[in-house]
Write an enzyme that holds these catalytic residues in place. Structure first.
Site, PDB file in Angstrom:
ATOM      1  N   SER A  44      43.769  38.554  49.587  1.00  0.00           N
ATOM      2  CA  SER A  44      44.418  38.307  50.881  1.00  0.00           C
ATOM      3  C   SER A  44      43.744  38.577  52.185  1.00  0.00           C
ATOM      4  CB  SER A  44      45.501  39.618  50.680  1.00  0.00           C
ATOM      5  OG  SER A  44      44.978  40.711  51.023  1.00  0.00           O
ATOM      6  N   GLY A  45      42.628  39.011  52.096  1.00  0.00           N
ATOM      7  CA  GLY A  45      41.949  39.401  53.493  1.00  0.00           C
ATOM      8  C   GLY A  45      42.085  40.836  53.882  1.00  0.00           C
ATOM      9  N   GLY A  46      42.946  41.383  53.211  1.00  0.00           N
ATOM     10  CA  GLY A  46      43.164  43.014  53.581  1.00  0.00           C
ATOM     11  C   GLY A  46      41.897  43.775  53.430  1.00  0.00           C
ATOM     12  N   ASP A 104      46.987  44.297  50.992  1.00  0.00           N
ATOM     13  CA  ASP A 104      46.950  45.779  50.607  1.00  0.00           C
ATOM     14  C   ASP A 104      46.185  46.345  51.749  1.00  0.00           C
ATOM     15  OD1 ASP A 104      44.831  44.600  49.845  1.00  0.00           O
ATOM     16  OD2 ASP A 104      44.405  46.326  48.458  1.00  0.00           O
ATOM     17  N   GLN A 117      46.704  51.118  44.580  1.00  0.00           N
ATOM     18  CA  GLN A 117      45.987  52.029  45.270  1.00  0.00           C
ATOM     19  C   GLN A 117      46.272  53.454  45.015  1.00  0.00           C
ATOM     20  OE1 GLN A 117      43.341  51.065  47.182  1.00  0.00           O
ATOM     21  NE2 GLN A 117      43.616  48.790  47.552  1.00  0.00           N
ATOM     22  N   GLY A 139      40.541  49.828  45.685  1.00  0.00           N
ATOM     23  CA  GLY A 139      40.069  51.106  46.301  1.00  0.00           C
ATOM     24  C   GLY A 139      39.380  52.326  45.464  1.00  0.00           C
ATOM     25  N   CYS A 186      14.999  30.320  34.838  1.00  0.00           N
ATOM     26  CA  CYS A 186      14.175  30.728  33.250  1.00  0.00           C
ATOM     27  C   CYS A 186      13.691  29.744  32.672  1.00  0.00           C
ATOM     28  CB  CYS A 186      15.031  31.538  32.763  1.00  0.00           C
ATOM     29  SG  CYS A 186      15.869  32.877  33.361  1.00  0.00           S
ATOM     30  N   HIS A 236      20.489  32.229  38.522  1.00  0.00           N
ATOM     31  CA  HIS A 236      20.075  33.225  37.291  1.00  0.00           C
ATOM     32  C   HIS A 236      21.031  34.301  37.345  1.00  0.00           C
ATOM     33  CE1 HIS A 236      18.206  35.734  34.360  1.00  0.00           C
ATOM     34  NE2 HIS A 236      18.196  36.681  35.082  1.00  0.00           N
TER      35      HIS A 236
HETATM   36 ZN    ZN Z   1      17.966  32.853  33.768  1.00  0.00          ZN
END
Ligand code: ZN
Length: 356
Positions: free
Chosen positions: A74-76, A127, A169, A196, A289, A315
């Protein structure tokens, strides 16, 4: 978990695409990592490029090219952690943009509408995540306001093709967690997050609170633990019934030259890797890898080459996704706890021997 953009097997790790990109990775790369869901940050996207631009593109999926399941916060959390200047009221929160100091006002209705415009499969309620050291009185007042905001978010939410999750929370206070849980369940959401935690408190405290909250959440709905990305922490919260989690850790570590391996975290900038011609992680089949040596990756990291950041990010996200896949298999087989003990023993053994 079924979403309009596909099915997600849980438990699942969500890499964070803060500004509409998991730094350095294309959507095709992300597919290859096995990541089920990608997270976007409403705070950043709202400020730049702006929700109107993304809505014009047809939503965040079309804008970014990622056509799999997606969640927006929400950005809260960013308002309370990034913006130094802010003014909190019952109506919402006024804050200064981390980019240019310009003033903005988030209300539950505004962040819900913004997330509907972004169009992720899952949206979150607005929140407040108080600092870990906030007083009991502060947490009590805050969780009640968060519950009132959650109700306003639910009332403002109109998209039938988007799920809305509530957030529990209450800090480290058992009774306040219970109160927040009760208030959030009473409103009723498609899924529930525990917020939280993992904000600097000791690990045992975090697990203690989660062990009391998690069993009270409905088992048929997804449980989302906000902000955990270290392998051991992930395995511990899965043990307590968590289905989904997000963190910038695997991608942030990668940009600093740190790679996750089954035998612990290694820093490729260490001298010993300059002439280590073996693979990054012999058990991983990702592009980094399969195609390159530790020595080459070490060189790229030392020189701050873009390819180094990209390959190690690829990775690390693959590593955590694979960890979740193994967790799912062991849960199905009934061998989770035994497998976790062995896995952590091996992972931490390497750390203890001073590889870090
Ligand atoms: Zn890897």
């Amino acid at each position: 978990m079924r979403t309009p953009h596909g099915q997600v097997e849980t438990p699942t790790f969500m890499p964070v695409g803060t500004r509409g990109t998991v730094k350095g990775l294309t959507p095709r790369d992300l597919r290859e990592t096995g990541a089920g869901l990608v997270l976007g940050n409403t705070y950043h996207l709202y400020l730049r490029p702006g929700v109107d631009v993304i809505r014009g593109a047809g939503g965040l999926h079309a804008f970014t090219g990622w056509n799999g399941p997606m969640l927006t916060d929400s950005g809260g959390y960013q308002v309370f952690s990034l913006s130094k200047i802010r003014k909190l009221s019952e109506e919402g929160v006024e804050f200064a943009s981390v980019y240019d100091g310009s003033s903005h006002f988030f209300t539950p209705e505004l962040t819900t509408r913004a997330q509907e415009d972004l169009g992720a499969d899952i949206a979150m309620v607005l929140d407040e995540c108080p600092p870990a050291d906030a007083s009991r009185e502060y947490h009590a007042e805050s969780l009640r306001r968060t519950a009132r905001w959650a109700r306003r978010c639910k009332e403002a939410h109109t998209r039938q093709d988007q799920a809305l999750f509530g957030i529990v929370q209450g800090g480290l206070f058992g009774d306040l967690r219970s109160e927040s849980l009760e208030r959030t369940l009473e409103i009723g959401f498609s899924g529930y997050a525990v917020g939280g935690l993992s904000v600097g408190e000791p690990g045992e405290k975090m697990l203690d609170v989660l062990s009391k909250v998690s069993p009270e959440l409905p088992s048929e709905k997804p449980r989302y633990f906000m902000g955990i990305g270290d392998p051991v922490g992930i395995l511990e919260v899965i043990s307590l019934g968590v289905d989904m989690f997000d963190c910038v850790l695997p991608t942030r570590l990668a940009r600093h030259g740190s790679a996750l391996t089954a035998e612990g975290r290694i820093n490729l900038k260490n001298a010993r890797y300059r002439t280590d011609f073996g693979p990054l992680d012999p058990e991983c089949s990702c592009e980094a890898c399969a195609g390159y040596s530790r020595a080459y990756l070490s060189h790229l990291c030392r020189e701050n080459e873009l390819l180094g950041h990209r390959l190690i990010t690829l990775h690390n996200v693959t590593f955590v996704s694979e960890l979740c896949r193994m967790a799912r298999e062991n849960i199905k087989a009934g061998s989770y706890e035994k497998w976790v003990r062995a896995w952590i023993g091996r992972y931490e053994g390497r750390i203890a021997s001073g590889t870090e």
